[in-house]
Every structure is written in C-alpha cells, then in structure tokens.
Scaffold this motif. Structure first.
Motif, PDB file in Angstrom:
ATOM      1  N   SER A  20       0.961  -1.171   0.056  1.00  0.00           N
ATOM      2  CA  SER A  20      -0.156  -0.093   0.167  1.00  0.00           C
ATOM      3  C   SER A  20       0.826   1.355   0.121  1.00  0.00           C
ATOM      4  CB  SER A  20      -0.979   0.018   1.000  1.00  0.00           C
ATOM      5  OG  SER A  20      -0.313   0.156   2.393  1.00  0.00           O
ATOM      6  N   SER A  39       1.179   5.614  -1.377  1.00  0.00           N
ATOM      7  CA  SER A  39       1.250   6.311  -2.888  1.00  0.00           C
ATOM      8  C   SER A  39       2.380   5.864  -3.611  1.00  0.00           C
ATOM      9  CB  SER A  39       1.504   7.739  -2.744  1.00  0.00           C
ATOM     10  OG  SER A  39       2.560   8.085  -1.755  1.00  0.00           O
ATOM     11  N   LEU A  65       1.354   3.421  -6.171  1.00  0.00           N
ATOM     12  CA  LEU A  65       0.337   4.116  -7.080  1.00  0.00           C
ATOM     13  C   LEU A  65       1.305   4.613  -8.137  1.00  0.00           C
ATOM     14  CD1 LEU A  65      -2.415   5.509  -5.109  1.00  0.00           C
ATOM     15  CD2 LEU A  65      -2.616   3.391  -6.405  1.00  0.00           C
ATOM     16  N   ARG A 111       3.853   1.317 -10.045  1.00  0.00           N
ATOM     17  CA  ARG A 111       3.226  -0.011  -9.961  1.00  0.00           C
ATOM     18  C   ARG A 111       3.752  -1.179 -10.905  1.00  0.00           C
ATOM     19  NH1 ARG A 111      -1.614  -2.368  -8.407  1.00  0.00           N
ATOM     20  NH2 ARG A 111      -2.290  -4.081 -10.001  1.00  0.00           N
ATOM     21  N   ASP A 164      -6.100  -6.737  -6.700  1.00  0.00           N
ATOM     22  CA  ASP A 164      -6.350  -5.239  -6.323  1.00  0.00           C
ATOM     23  C   ASP A 164      -7.294  -4.957  -5.340  1.00  0.00           C
ATOM     24  OD1 ASP A 164      -4.250  -3.866  -7.825  1.00  0.00           O
ATOM     25  OD2 ASP A 164      -5.397  -4.193  -9.726  1.00  0.00           O
ATOM     26  N   GLY A 186      -8.845  -2.076  -3.646  1.00  0.00           N
ATOM     27  CA  GLY A 186      -8.906  -0.459  -3.506  1.00  0.00           C
ATOM     28  C   GLY A 186      -7.410   0.102  -4.195  1.00  0.00           C
ATOM     29  N   ASP A 187      -6.786   0.587  -3.359  1.00  0.00           N
ATOM     30  CA  ASP A 187      -5.415   1.275  -3.774  1.00  0.00           C
ATOM     31  C   ASP A 187      -4.336   0.181  -3.238  1.00  0.00           C
ATOM     32  OD1 ASP A 187      -6.515   3.551  -5.107  1.00  0.00           O
ATOM     33  OD2 ASP A 187      -6.195   4.615  -3.122  1.00  0.00           O
ATOM     34  N   ASP A 188      -4.706  -0.984  -2.799  1.00  0.00           N
ATOM     35  CA  ASP A 188      -3.578  -1.959  -2.135  1.00  0.00           C
ATOM     36  C   ASP A 188      -3.574  -3.200  -3.363  1.00  0.00           C
ATOM     37  OD1 ASP A 188      -3.853  -0.472   0.035  1.00  0.00           O
ATOM     38  OD2 ASP A 188      -4.746  -1.914   1.103  1.00  0.00           O
ATOM     39  N   LYS A 201       4.448  -0.721   3.198  1.00  0.00           N
ATOM     40  CA  LYS A 201       3.913   0.357   2.955  1.00  0.00           C
ATOM     41  C   LYS A 201       5.064   1.317   2.544  1.00  0.00           C
ATOM     42  CE  LYS A 201       0.662   3.828   4.466  1.00  0.00           C
ATOM     43  NZ  LYS A 201      -0.477   4.097   5.254  1.00  0.00           N
ATOM     44  N   ASP A 223       4.955   5.617   1.491  1.00  0.00           N
ATOM     45  CA  ASP A 223       4.313   7.095   0.936  1.00  0.00           C
ATOM     46  C   ASP A 223       5.485   7.752   0.253  1.00  0.00           C
ATOM     47  OD1 ASP A 223       1.490   6.587   1.661  1.00  0.00           O
ATOM     48  OD2 ASP A 223       2.380   6.919   3.657  1.00  0.00           O
TER      49      ASP A 223
END
Length: 165
Positions: A80, A82, A85, A88, A116, A118-120, A162, A164
């Motif tokens: 997860s 940003s 995203l 990827r 997938d 959601g965003d994960d 994770k 960000d």
C-alpha cells in the motif's frame, strides 16, 4: 517455579505450527500432474535425480498445486501507499522476478495470484518463504515499512509493506 522459569519453559516446549498441506512422506518417486514437479527422497524439485526411474513414479498432486486449487495461501503480502500507485509496474516486475528466482530453487514456492483491493495490491503465495523474500526484496529495493506476522498455530505469514512518497 518463578515467572522467569515459567517463561523459559513456555519457549522451550513451543509446539510446531501445523501445515495441513505439508506433503506426507512416501516411498519412491512421484510426479505432480499439474506442474510436473518431481518428488524424490522427501523433497519436491523441478529436476529428477539422475538415478530416478520416472516411468515407475506415481502421480501425486504437490502441496503447492493443492494450495492453488483450494485458494489457501500460506503467505499474504499486502502492498500500500502512494509509492505503489506511482511505481506499480516496477514493483510488479520486482515481485515476478523474485518469484522466478525462488521458484527455480524451491518447487513449492509460487505466487497464487495478485489482486487489487482499492489502492492496495495483495499477493498470495503457496509458501511463507516466498512471502518473506518478497517483503525483504521490496525493503531492499524501495525501502518502506514492513511488518511480518507469523501465525501462532498455523503455517501462515502475513506481510504488510507500505511506502508513501
């Protein structure tokens, strides 16, 4: 017995985790009809030893193929943040290349699927070692924060990664 002795005793006699997909030992050789891995001398491999007589081998579905058929992963990696995203494709390539390396040496370590949520991105594996190796590969390549949770009485590993931007 004081608290220290009791805590040491509990650590000393901890029971093994149970893996219902662990293959039973049997005599001779076997071939998995789904993936063509070979069972010999208690191990599943991709290559049969030189002195193995394959034509007399029985067909047995390997534990990895049984896990895939039942959709029962031993390892789950959840990615997860940003960074995922924005990068990827690079991350998926890293995951696929890491699986190829692990699978070449260990026939029972494979990716079941990538989905997938959601965003994960959720990656499920047939073994805990591949899930762990994927988590460490992500840490080495992209940093981020990882959390490894082993099941107490089950053969399960859940890894969360994770990052960000």
């Amino acid at each position: 017995m004081d608290k220290y002795q009791q805590s040491q005793k509990n650590q000393l006699f901890k029971t093994d985790t149970h893996d219902p997909y662990r293959s039973q030992r049997f005599e001779g050789s076997a071939i998995c009809p789904q993936c063509d891995s070979v069972y010999h001398a208690g191990n599943w491999t991709w290559k049969s030893p030189e002195n193995t007589v394959i034509h007399d081998a029985q067909t047995v579905t390997c534990p990895a193929c049984r896990r895939i058929d039942d959709n029962m992963p031993a390892g789950t990696l959840t990615l997860s943040g940003s960074f995922l995203l924005n990068h990827r494709n690079e991350i998926i390539n890293l995951i696929e290349n890491t699986e190829k390396k692990e699978k070449a040496d260990h026939a029972l370590e494979r990716i079941i699927k990538m989905t997938d949520s959601g965003d994960d991105l959720i990656v499920t594996t047939t073994g805990i070692h591949l899930a762990s190796r994927l988590g460490h590969a992500l840490e080495a390549a992209y940093n981020g924060d990882s959390d490894y949770q082993y099941g107490d009485d089950e053969y399960v590993l859940t890894v969360s990664w994770k990052r960000d931007e």
